[in-house]
Write a protein that holds these residues in place. Sequence first.
Motif, PDB file in Angstrom:
ATOM      1  N   ASP A 196      24.491  65.908  57.503  1.00  0.00           N
ATOM      2  CA  ASP A 196      24.645  64.652  58.230  1.00  0.00           C
ATOM      3  C   ASP A 196      25.264  63.629  57.283  1.00  0.00           C
ATOM      4  O   ASP A 196      24.749  63.424  56.170  1.00  0.00           O
ATOM      5  N   SER A 197      26.348  62.996  57.699  1.00  0.00           N
ATOM      6  CA  SER A 197      26.958  61.895  56.946  1.00  0.00           C
ATOM      7  C   SER A 197      26.533  60.596  57.613  1.00  0.00           C
ATOM      8  O   SER A 197      26.913  60.330  58.760  1.00  0.00           O
ATOM      9  N   ILE A 198      25.727  59.792  56.907  1.00  0.00           N
ATOM     10  CA  ILE A 198      25.156  58.574  57.476  1.00  0.00           C
ATOM     11  C   ILE A 198      25.852  57.363  56.852  1.00  0.00           C
ATOM     12  O   ILE A 198      25.906  57.223  55.632  1.00  0.00           O
ATOM     13  N   PHE A 199      26.368  56.464  57.698  1.00  0.00           N
ATOM     14  CA  PHE A 199      27.143  55.311  57.253  1.00  0.00           C
ATOM     15  C   PHE A 199      26.288  54.042  57.274  1.00  0.00           C
ATOM     16  O   PHE A 199      25.258  53.983  57.971  1.00  0.00           O
ATOM     17  N   PRO A 200      26.691  52.999  56.542  1.00  0.00           N
ATOM     18  CA  PRO A 200      25.898  51.768  56.491  1.00  0.00           C
ATOM     19  C   PRO A 200      25.661  51.141  57.860  1.00  0.00           C
ATOM     20  O   PRO A 200      24.635  50.486  58.078  1.00  0.00           O
ATOM     21  N   SER A 201      26.575  51.337  58.769  1.00  0.00           N
ATOM     22  CA  SER A 201      26.431  50.760  60.107  1.00  0.00           C
ATOM     23  C   SER A 201      25.393  51.487  60.948  1.00  0.00           C
ATOM     24  O   SER A 201      25.013  51.019  62.028  1.00  0.00           O
ATOM     25  N   GLY A 202      24.934  52.638  60.463  1.00  0.00           N
ATOM     26  CA  GLY A 202      23.986  53.442  61.221  1.00  0.00           C
ATOM     27  C   GLY A 202      24.643  54.618  61.918  1.00  0.00           C
ATOM     28  O   GLY A 202      23.954  55.482  62.476  1.00  0.00           O
ATOM     29  N   GLY A 203      25.978  54.672  61.905  1.00  0.00           N
ATOM     30  CA  GLY A 203      26.687  55.795  62.503  1.00  0.00           C
ATOM     31  C   GLY A 203      26.440  57.084  61.731  1.00  0.00           C
ATOM     32  O   GLY A 203      26.115  57.053  60.543  1.00  0.00           O
ATOM     33  N   LYS A 204      26.605  58.227  62.412  1.00  0.00           N
ATOM     34  CA  LYS A 204      26.304  59.500  61.777  1.00  0.00           C
ATOM     35  C   LYS A 204      27.235  60.587  62.306  1.00  0.00           C
ATOM     36  O   LYS A 204      27.499  60.673  63.498  1.00  0.00           O
ATOM     37  N   ASN A 205      27.736  61.427  61.383  1.00  0.00           N
ATOM     38  CA  ASN A 205      28.513  62.617  61.715  1.00  0.00           C
ATOM     39  C   ASN A 205      27.759  63.844  61.234  1.00  0.00           C
ATOM     40  O   ASN A 205      27.119  63.810  60.181  1.00  0.00           O
ATOM     41  N   THR A 206      27.847  64.920  62.003  1.00  0.00           N
ATOM     42  CA  THR A 206      27.158  66.161  61.642  1.00  0.00           C
ATOM     43  C   THR A 206      28.152  67.306  61.608  1.00  0.00           C
ATOM     44  O   THR A 206      28.948  67.477  62.538  1.00  0.00           O
TER      45      THR A 206
END
Length: 256
Positions: A196-206
């Motif tokens: 999971d790639s979690i970004f500062p904005s709260g967005g996430k890619n898996t």
Amino acid sequence: MALKPCKSCKHKIDVTAKVCPSCGVADPGITFLGRVAGFVFLVVIIGATVSMCSGGSKDKPVEKVTQSVAPKSYSITKDDFQEGRPRKVEVLLPKRLSDAELAEVAKAIRADTKFKAKATFIGFRVEGQSDKAYWANASFDPDYKSFLVGLSATDYQTLKALDLGGYPDKVGSWLRDGALGHVMVLYKRNGKYAIDSIFPSGGKNTNSYQAKKLPDGGLRLDEPGNSFGEYYVVDAKGNLQGWGENGVYMTLPPTL
């Protein structure tokens, strides 16, 4: 011939006379007030002349470098300057700065030199930064401009403070602090590996990966269908390495 009363005996005399022919006083046509007026007039003329000669620099603003950020809060690692060319500086910072702090440090760096360059370009890196690119760029050409490449101070702290308690099956986590910085969390769920790639904005890619154990105890992760020849390796020390055709392009220490 113009006549005027002598200032002493009042006999009428020529206004150009140097001595009164009647009483012998010098300059009989010039009174004390006349002398004072002439002196004042001369002073005014001299003052106006000096003002005109120095008027070109009278109201030019002088830029001041404030000392809200101590000069020791940065170190210059490279300073390249050639006459007639811009000055190029590389700087190491102890931490990420706010926009206002970055501007103050940039001004101090521009002043911290014996060179007189018309343009100055500054590349900033941060101690402990894993990304090889600059964290931020700044320039004076002639006005100040800045561009943030990596994570801002606020976003960096947001990612550092992430609560990963929702990953009981976590294998490892790493903070990528370059452009589009994010936290990478590797976990194994239902026998399959994913990041999971979690970004500062709260967005996430898996993304899902196929895993292979390495002889040294590490783990190789290949993304199915990846035609670029890129893959990840979690080495025996827990570092996450990014591999490509030219070898290792990224190494992230374990975090969180």
